[in-house]
Enzyme design. Structure first.
Site, PDB file in Angstrom:
ATOM      1  N   ASP A  42       0.857  -1.195   0.000  1.00  0.00           N
ATOM      2  CA  ASP A  42       0.000   0.000   0.000  1.00  0.00           C
ATOM      3  C   ASP A  42       0.893   1.245   0.000  1.00  0.00           C
ATOM      4  O   ASP A  42       2.075   1.172   0.363  1.00  0.00           O
ATOM      5  CB  ASP A  42      -0.847  -0.070   1.291  1.00  0.00           C
ATOM      6  CG  ASP A  42      -1.542   1.220   1.613  1.00  0.00           C
ATOM      7  OD1 ASP A  42      -2.399   1.630   0.826  1.00  0.00           O
ATOM      8  OD2 ASP A  42      -1.216   1.830   2.652  1.00  0.00           O
ATOM      9  N   LYS A 184      -8.759  -4.299  -3.608  1.00  0.00           N
ATOM     10  CA  LYS A 184      -7.349  -4.557  -3.894  1.00  0.00           C
ATOM     11  C   LYS A 184      -7.113  -6.080  -3.935  1.00  0.00           C
ATOM     12  O   LYS A 184      -6.292  -6.572  -4.701  1.00  0.00           O
ATOM     13  CB  LYS A 184      -6.456  -3.943  -2.812  1.00  0.00           C
ATOM     14  CG  LYS A 184      -6.398  -2.418  -2.798  1.00  0.00           C
ATOM     15  CD  LYS A 184      -5.351  -1.927  -1.790  1.00  0.00           C
ATOM     16  CE  LYS A 184      -5.407  -0.441  -1.558  1.00  0.00           C
ATOM     17  NZ  LYS A 184      -4.354   0.033  -0.600  1.00  0.00           N
ATOM     18  N   ASP A 207      -2.191  -0.521   5.723  1.00  0.00           N
ATOM     19  CA  ASP A 207      -2.566   0.213   6.954  1.00  0.00           C
ATOM     20  C   ASP A 207      -4.049   0.441   7.142  1.00  0.00           C
ATOM     21  O   ASP A 207      -4.447   1.024   8.162  1.00  0.00           O
ATOM     22  CB  ASP A 207      -1.876   1.582   6.946  1.00  0.00           C
ATOM     23  CG  ASP A 207      -2.609   2.545   6.020  1.00  0.00           C
ATOM     24  OD1 ASP A 207      -2.920   3.667   6.459  1.00  0.00           O
ATOM     25  OD2 ASP A 207      -2.911   2.167   4.872  1.00  0.00           O
ATOM     26  N   ASP A 211      -7.078  -2.334   2.627  1.00  0.00           N
ATOM     27  CA  ASP A 211      -6.051  -3.383   2.467  1.00  0.00           C
ATOM     28  C   ASP A 211      -6.546  -4.736   2.994  1.00  0.00           C
ATOM     29  O   ASP A 211      -5.935  -5.774   2.732  1.00  0.00           O
ATOM     30  CB  ASP A 211      -4.767  -2.984   3.213  1.00  0.00           C
ATOM     31  CG  ASP A 211      -4.176  -1.690   2.664  1.00  0.00           C
ATOM     32  OD1 ASP A 211      -3.909  -0.769   3.457  1.00  0.00           O
ATOM     33  OD2 ASP A 211      -4.025  -1.601   1.417  1.00  0.00           O
TER      34      ASP A 211
HETATM   35  O1  LIG Z   1      -6.191   7.132  -1.391  1.00  0.00           O
HETATM   36  C1  LIG Z   1      -6.527   6.703  -0.276  1.00  0.00           C
HETATM   37  O2  LIG Z   1      -7.590   6.997   0.308  1.00  0.00           O
HETATM   38  C2  LIG Z   1      -5.595   5.763   0.455  1.00  0.00           C
HETATM   39  O3  LIG Z   1      -4.555   5.394  -0.390  1.00  0.00           O
HETATM   40  P1  LIG Z   1      -3.758   4.030  -0.040  1.00  0.00           P
HETATM   41  O4  LIG Z   1      -4.639   2.883  -0.438  1.00  0.00           O
HETATM   42  O5  LIG Z   1      -2.486   4.134  -0.852  1.00  0.00           O
HETATM   43  O6  LIG Z   1      -3.510   4.052   1.458  1.00  0.00           O
HETATM   44 MG   LIG Z   2      -3.031   3.073   3.079  1.00  0.00          MG
END
Ligand SMILES: O=C(O)COP(=O)(O)O
Ligand SMILES: [Mg+2]
Length: 259
Positions: A42, A184, A207, A211
């Protein structure tokens, strides 16, 4: 430089970086083993620091990683493509929470933006803007969903999304109005196959809630210490360190398990 010359250069740079990584040339880093699992990582909250900037310490790890690295983000497509390009790692990216995926020149758009756009239009008609100010770089290049700033009211957004059969996912960085069957994790299954792997061969590091589906698909998953409750609950392991420090800790744990 022709495209072929550029691709050759990228391949040779990648080879040099990986050789350097394996030889332990990176400051303070032991040599990386040849056989490490492919990695799905991520961006926001994982490769960044607490202020949202990419932390330079991640460059050595991703560039020296001896198996494919898939950058998997909720951000719009240009963001992970640019990160992979400037890191000179292979173009294997997932954007828009799985709405778009790219492996080399194989681009797959897994959804469409029409429903989310109707929600955004109805939200504006009720007097709310999306919260990104002048030029909306958050949504300008989105093809399958719409993101709304977290400082905007979420209840009317959820109501309008549900009326369209869509969901609102709070990543801690934005509210994403998206198809419920796009994630994802689902996109990583497709990307893994296109890379010649099974999704369970992967390790994943992230995080937040967006995810969690990825964590459920891969062989081993790590939530960084700053992760939200959804990611913490779905991950196999939780790092002691936060943000990019947590990413490096998780990457080193993946390496230790691979040796
Ligand atoms: O764009 C978002 O809200 C979060 O992005 P990320 O999935 O890279 O944490
Ligand atoms: Mg993230």
């Amino acid at each position: 430089m022709s495209r072929e010359q550029r691709d050759d250069w990228t391949e040779s740079r990648r080879g040099e970086r990986r050789a350097a990584g394996r030889a332990g040339f990176f400051p303070g880093r032991p040599p990386l083993p040849d056989m490490v699992p492919p990695l799905a990582v991520d961006i926001d909250g994982t490769l960044t620091d607490g202020a949202g900037a990419i932390d330079p310490q991640i460059f050595d790890v991703l560039q020296a990683w001896a198996s494919p690295v898939v950058v998997a983000t909720g951000k719009a497509f240009p963001y992970p493509v640019a990160l992979a390009h400037f890191l000179a790692i292979e173009r294997a990216v997932i954007a828009e929470n799985g709405g778009v995926s790219l492996v080399g020149d194989d681009l797959v758009v897994h959804g469409d933006r029409a429903g989310a756009q109707r929600v955004a239009d109805a939200y504006r008609d009720e007097g709310y803007d999306l919260g990104w100010g002048g030029v909306d770089l958050t949504n300008r290049w989105r093809e399958t969903e719409v993101a709304v700033s977290r400082d905007r009211p979420v209840d009317p957004l959820r109501r309008l999304a549900e009326a369209e059969g869509l969901e609102v996912v709070d990543t801690g960085y934005a509210y994403h109005v998206k198809d419920t069957d796009i994630s994802k994790g689902r996109a990583l299954r497709s990307v893994a196959e296109r890379l010649g792997y099974d999704v369970t061969d992967f390790a994943a590091i992230g995080d937040s809630k967006n995810d969690a589906h990825m964590f459920e698909e891969v062989g081993t998953s790590y939530a960084v210490a700053n992760a939200d409750e959804h990611a913490l609950a779905a991950a196999d392991h939780v790092t002691d360190a936060s943000y990019a420090d947590g990413f490096v800790e998780a990457a080193e744990a993946v390496i230790e398990r691979a040796e």
